[in-house]
Design a protein around this motif. Structure first.
Motif, PDB file in Angstrom:
ATOM      1  N   ASP A  39       0.749  -1.103   0.033  1.00 51.00           N
ATOM      2  CA  ASP A  39      -0.078  -0.009  -0.011  1.00 51.00           C
ATOM      3  C   ASP A  39       1.021   1.231  -0.087  1.00 51.00           C
ATOM      4  O   ASP A  39       1.812   1.345   0.866  1.00 51.00           O
ATOM      5  CB  ASP A  39      -0.737   0.007   1.212  1.00 51.00           C
ATOM      6  N   THR A  96       0.414   3.544   3.627  1.00 49.84           N
ATOM      7  CA  THR A  96       0.845   3.155   4.836  1.00 49.84           C
ATOM      8  C   THR A  96       2.133   2.098   4.669  1.00 49.84           C
ATOM      9  O   THR A  96       2.727   1.789   6.053  1.00 49.84           O
ATOM     10  CB  THR A  96      -0.392   2.161   5.524  1.00 49.84           C
ATOM     11  N   ASN A 156      -1.109  -4.525   0.407  1.00 50.00           N
ATOM     12  CA  ASN A 156      -2.443  -4.049  -0.068  1.00 50.00           C
ATOM     13  C   ASN A 156      -3.252  -5.041  -0.163  1.00 50.00           C
ATOM     14  O   ASN A 156      -3.305  -6.197   0.197  1.00 50.00           O
ATOM     15  CB  ASN A 156      -2.361  -3.287  -1.560  1.00 50.00           C
ATOM     16  N   LEU A 210      -3.755   7.478   9.214  1.00 52.75           N
ATOM     17  CA  LEU A 210      -3.806   5.774   8.667  1.00 52.75           C
ATOM     18  C   LEU A 210      -2.403   5.516   8.717  1.00 52.75           C
ATOM     19  O   LEU A 210      -2.456   4.285   9.159  1.00 52.75           O
ATOM     20  CB  LEU A 210      -4.373   5.799   7.207  1.00 52.75           C
ATOM     21  N   ALA A 255      -1.621   2.339  10.820  1.00 51.41           N
ATOM     22  CA  ALA A 255      -1.049   1.085  10.438  1.00 51.41           C
ATOM     23  C   ALA A 255       0.236   0.579  11.197  1.00 51.41           C
ATOM     24  O   ALA A 255       0.467  -0.557  11.590  1.00 51.41           O
ATOM     25  CB  ALA A 255      -0.711   1.043   8.891  1.00 51.41           C
ATOM     26  N   ARG A 271      -3.906  -3.101   4.401  1.00 49.98           N
ATOM     27  CA  ARG A 271      -5.112  -2.222   4.036  1.00 49.98           C
ATOM     28  C   ARG A 271      -5.969  -2.436   3.068  1.00 49.98           C
ATOM     29  O   ARG A 271      -5.383  -2.494   2.005  1.00 49.98           O
ATOM     30  CB  ARG A 271      -4.328  -0.686   4.008  1.00 49.98           C
ATOM     31  N   ASP A 299     -10.397   3.524   4.892  1.00 49.92           N
ATOM     32  CA  ASP A 299      -9.979   3.273   6.438  1.00 49.92           C
ATOM     33  C   ASP A 299     -10.314   2.005   6.749  1.00 49.92           C
ATOM     34  O   ASP A 299     -10.795   1.572   7.941  1.00 49.92           O
ATOM     35  CB  ASP A 299     -10.843   4.261   6.896  1.00 49.92           C
ATOM     36  N   PHE A 346      -8.979  -2.147   7.354  1.00 45.14           N
ATOM     37  CA  PHE A 346      -7.800  -2.810   7.323  1.00 45.14           C
ATOM     38  C   PHE A 346      -8.249  -4.343   7.860  1.00 45.14           C
ATOM     39  O   PHE A 346      -9.150  -4.543   8.262  1.00 45.14           O
ATOM     40  CB  PHE A 346      -7.040  -2.292   8.682  1.00 45.14           C
TER      41      PHE A 346
END
Length: 790
Positions: free
Chosen positions: A341, A344, A348, A396, A400, A423, A427, A429
């Protein structure tokens, strides 16, 4: 010697010999036979186009004959009620017409003219909902009315309009057969038009290939060129295609190229002369390089071996070695980027799906367990909008990092395999954990994550009002695939949100059963007949003296498949799936049909309250439906009170405001229902026009429990200041009745008075009140109550 010199010395003589042989073959070719072949091909394609066109003519004739043999057109013509014919039979006729087309989006139209050339009906299956008969079709109808033919077809291709094949037929409106020539003046002219799509599509490749368009005229064009053809499409319509000499020259050029390519095969006899030299000087070194590259690709070697070779082969080997090294570096970067990602730095969704699928597969195969934690940040959009996207992104990233830290610390301390953190989107996870049920790992991780949001989320010395809702699903107990695991964990997460947010929830069979029932309710709502499964009950509304001033119509549903379904179950589902229009319209019509009986029970001034979905007020059709039902059932608008849930005012639009004003101008009453249940503010009481405010039963219960008479008086006084009548809902105890009466409430409704009753039972209830009033005139409040507690 360089590779270019080798190629020049070895290949040039062979290529030269091949081109000489190809040139000789071109000179020998017979151009006359090629021309004859092209002419036959052109004639065949035109004949095929004519056949396709005749199929379109037969399709239009068949469509009209099918309509004439069916009932929809007969009923439409025979019906004398124009409104019913336009609304009900017109729709059936549209469905019959569109069902005749293989393509649901294909153009087909039906026009019905009377002897005065007035369009009794017109419909076309097109994207234009306001389509009308165009002048070209009107001219065709006028010609047929003035002529002697009783049926004919025509091809219309007017400028700026779509081409159509129109089949016209005069029909006796009584027998639905062809009228006698003497009775033509009393016959109906019916026209079915179809768009010859296949014929039109055939013209495009012909134009692209021959550079000329098909000419459609009542007479055949004079054909003077060998590459021209003409075919009849009908008695007065011919299709002609004239091809220029330039096309034949281009065709001959293409033919020469093909012959030249074929002639190259003749040069193969000389390959044996040079094959040894090519292998020695060209293919040998390249084959060695290819062997090295294949070994690297197969994993047998890590690098391409160096060669002591001069010229292009040596440079090519060194360049491929360097390209391989750079490709490995780029592949590693791309792989890392595609798995990570960008915001973060954690995995992903794509990487998570791949790793999770492997983990789930191993868990199912080995009989072990794994759990998925689906994490959603509550109120994140609020923080993102209020404080900016930079703060949202930083939140975020920090979240993370903290989740990864806590999860890693817990799994390492417990001696478990590392968890998979990703993630998924926005928003959201996910944490996939390999753990056994009952070991406490899932609870500990959920607790650690929720602890990050105690008193808000701390970021750069500032706390933000966000929390987390976590849904947990286990494999293989709850799911056997990644998609199902994510879906069930997501459902559990929404269960956590519903329970108050900032908590975790475990997926359960009950939750799955609830989702299944919701889908079943939605499916049943789509297919049910309201007259068979719906019925209305009525709840009386009384004034301070105990007189019934109105009744609220409440919907009840008993499904043969699902049994009794409460409004709390099916109303939200109907509203979210767009099915509430069907329900609302039935309720409005049914309730108004019962209104006269209610007035007979309780007096001519009795007001009928009808609940409708607030979403309906965004459409103009609801106003028309109310007015139509009012006229049909012979009622006055002041007898109807339209109740809207108070959430309607949250996002009021200009159209909604206009609809409300139009309903009030017609005399309808408007009420805000469930006042105090959710989104109501004092500002809304001031801004939005309504005749009645109905205090929600929860608000009444809370104020009665806390004995907040002063607050209730203030609310009632504010409504009275806006000239609104106040109705107290949920009156199920004498204490609530006394408190509402003391606060100045105008009307009362609740189980202390009567529960919702069908119309027949409501009549018995009314008679029992009369009998009770005769035996016991009044209780302490001045009106009979005990008889209503059933």
């Amino acid at each position: 010697m360089t590779l270019g010199k080798r190629a020049l010395i070895l290949i040039f003589p062979v290529v030269l010999a091949g081109y000489l042989l190809a040139a000789l073959s071109v000179h020998v070719a017979q151009s006359r036979s090629i021309r004859a072949l092209e002419h036959a091909k052109l004639s065949q394609r035109l004949e095929h186009a004519a056949s396709v066109f005749q199929n379109e003519v037969r399709r239009s004739r068949g469509a009209l004959n099918a309509l004439l043999s069916g009932n929809a057109l007969r009923q439409y013509v025979a019906e004398t009620d124009k409104k019913y014919r336009a609304n009900a039979l017109g729709v059936r006729l549209q469905e019959s017409l569109t069902s005749l087309s293989d393509d649901p989006a294909g153009f087909i139209s039906l026009a019905v003219f009377n002897s005065k050339l007035e369009a009794e009906y017109y419909f076309e299956n097109s994207w234009d909902p306001f389509a009308e008969i165009d002048p070209a079709q009107l001219d065709l109808a006028r010609q047929l009315l003035n002529g002697s033919k009783l049926g004919d077809w025509s091809y219309v291709d007017s400028a700026g309009d779509r081409p159509r094949v129109i089949y016209s037929l005069f029909v006796d409106p009584v027998t639905f057969g062809r009228p006698a020539p003497s009775n033509k003046a009393n016959a109906l002219l019916m026209q079915v038009a179809v768009q010859p799509d296949r014929f039109l599509r055939l013209q495009a490749p012909l134009k692209r290939e021959y550079g000329a368009e098909i000419v459609l005229q009542p007479w055949p064009l004079a054909v003077t060129d060998d590459l021209s053809a003409s075919v009849p499409l009908g008695p007065a319509l011919h299709a002609t295609l004239t091809v220029s000499d330039a096309h034949f020259e281009a065709q001959m050029l293409r033919q020469k190229v093909l012959l030249a390519l074929g002639a190259l095969a003749m040069s193969l006899f000389s390959i044996w002369l040079i094959i040894v030299l090519i292998r020695r000087f060209i293919t040998g070194p390249i084959a060695t390089l290819d062997t090295n590259v294949m070994a690297v690709m197969a994993g047998a070697r890590e690098e391409i071996a160096e060669v002591d070779e001069a010229g292009e082969i040596g440079r090519l080997t060194r360049n491929i070695r360097e390209m391989h090294r750079q490709s490995l570096q780029s592949l590693q970067l791309v792989q890392r980027s595609s798995w990570t990602d960008t915001l973060t730095g954690i995995s992903n969704r794509g990487r998570f799906n791949m790793l999770a699928a492997q983990a789930v597969q191993e868990a199912v195969a080995s009989g072990e367990k794994c759990s998925l934690l689906f994490i959603d940040i509550d109120n994140f959009k609020f923080v993102n909008d209020k404080h900016g996207h930079d703060v949202g992104d930083e939140l975020l990233k920090t979240l993370a990092t903290r989740i990864a830290r806590d999860v890693e610390e817990i799994t390492r301390r417990r001696g478990q395999e590392p968890a998979i953190l990703a993630r998924l989107s926005g928003d959201e996870f996910a944490v996939l954990l390999r753990s056994q049920p009952g070991d406490g790992a899932v609870q500990e991780i959920c607790g650690a994550i929720l602890a990050l949001f105690s008193d808000g989320f701390e970021l750069s010395g500032k706390r933000y009002p966000v929390t987390a809702s976590i849904g947990v699903a286990a494999c293989p107990d709850d799911a056997s695939s990644v998609a199902e695991l994510i879906s069930n964990a997501d459902a559990a997460m929404y269960q956590a949100k519903t329970a108050g947010k900032n908590r975790s929830a475990r997926f359960s069979r009950a939750l799955n059963d609830k989702r299944t029932r919701q889908r079943q309710i939605q499916d049943e709502l789509r297919s049910l007949d309201p007259d068979e499964q719906f019925h209305l009950v009525y709840m009386p509304i009384v004034d301070a003296g105990g007189k019934v001033t109105g009744c609220e119509a409440l919907l009840r549903w008993h499904s043969p498949v699902l049994g009794h379904v409460t409004p709390d179950e099916f109303v939200p589902i109907a509203e979210s799936s767009g099915l509430f229009t069907k329900i609302d319209w039935w309720v409005i019509d049914k309730a108004m049909s019962d209104c006269h009986q209610l007035k007979a029970l309780f007096g001519p001034d009795t007001v009928l309250a009808i609940n409708i979905s607030s979403a309906e007020l965004h459409s103009k059709s609801i106003n028309e439906h109310f007015s139509d039902c009012l006229t049909r059932h012979g009622l006055e608008a002041r007898s109807i009170d339209i109740e809207l849930t108070e959430t309607f005012a949250v996002q009021i639009s200009d159209q909604l405001r206009l609809n409300m004003e139009e309903l009030r101008s017609k005399g309808f009453r408007l009420s805000i229902d469930d006042f105090g249940a959710g989104y109501t503010s004092v500002q809304q009481i001031i801004d939005y026009a309504a005749d009645t405010i109905k205090l929600d039963r929860a608000l009444v219960s809370n104020l009665a429990a806390s004995r907040s008479l002063a607050v209730l008086k203030a609310v009632v006084a504010l409504c009275h200041a806006k000239e609104m009548t106040v109705v107290g809902e949920g009156v199920d105890t004498p204490e609530k009745l006394a408190m509402l009466t003391a606060a100045g409430c105008d009307r009362f409704q609740g189980y202390l008075i009567s529960k919702p009753l069908p119309l027949a039972e409501l009549a018995i209830w009314a008679l029992s009140r009369v009998a009770l009033a005769a035996d016991k005139p009044a209780d302490g409040d001045g009106w009979p109550v005990a008889a209503s507690r059933r």
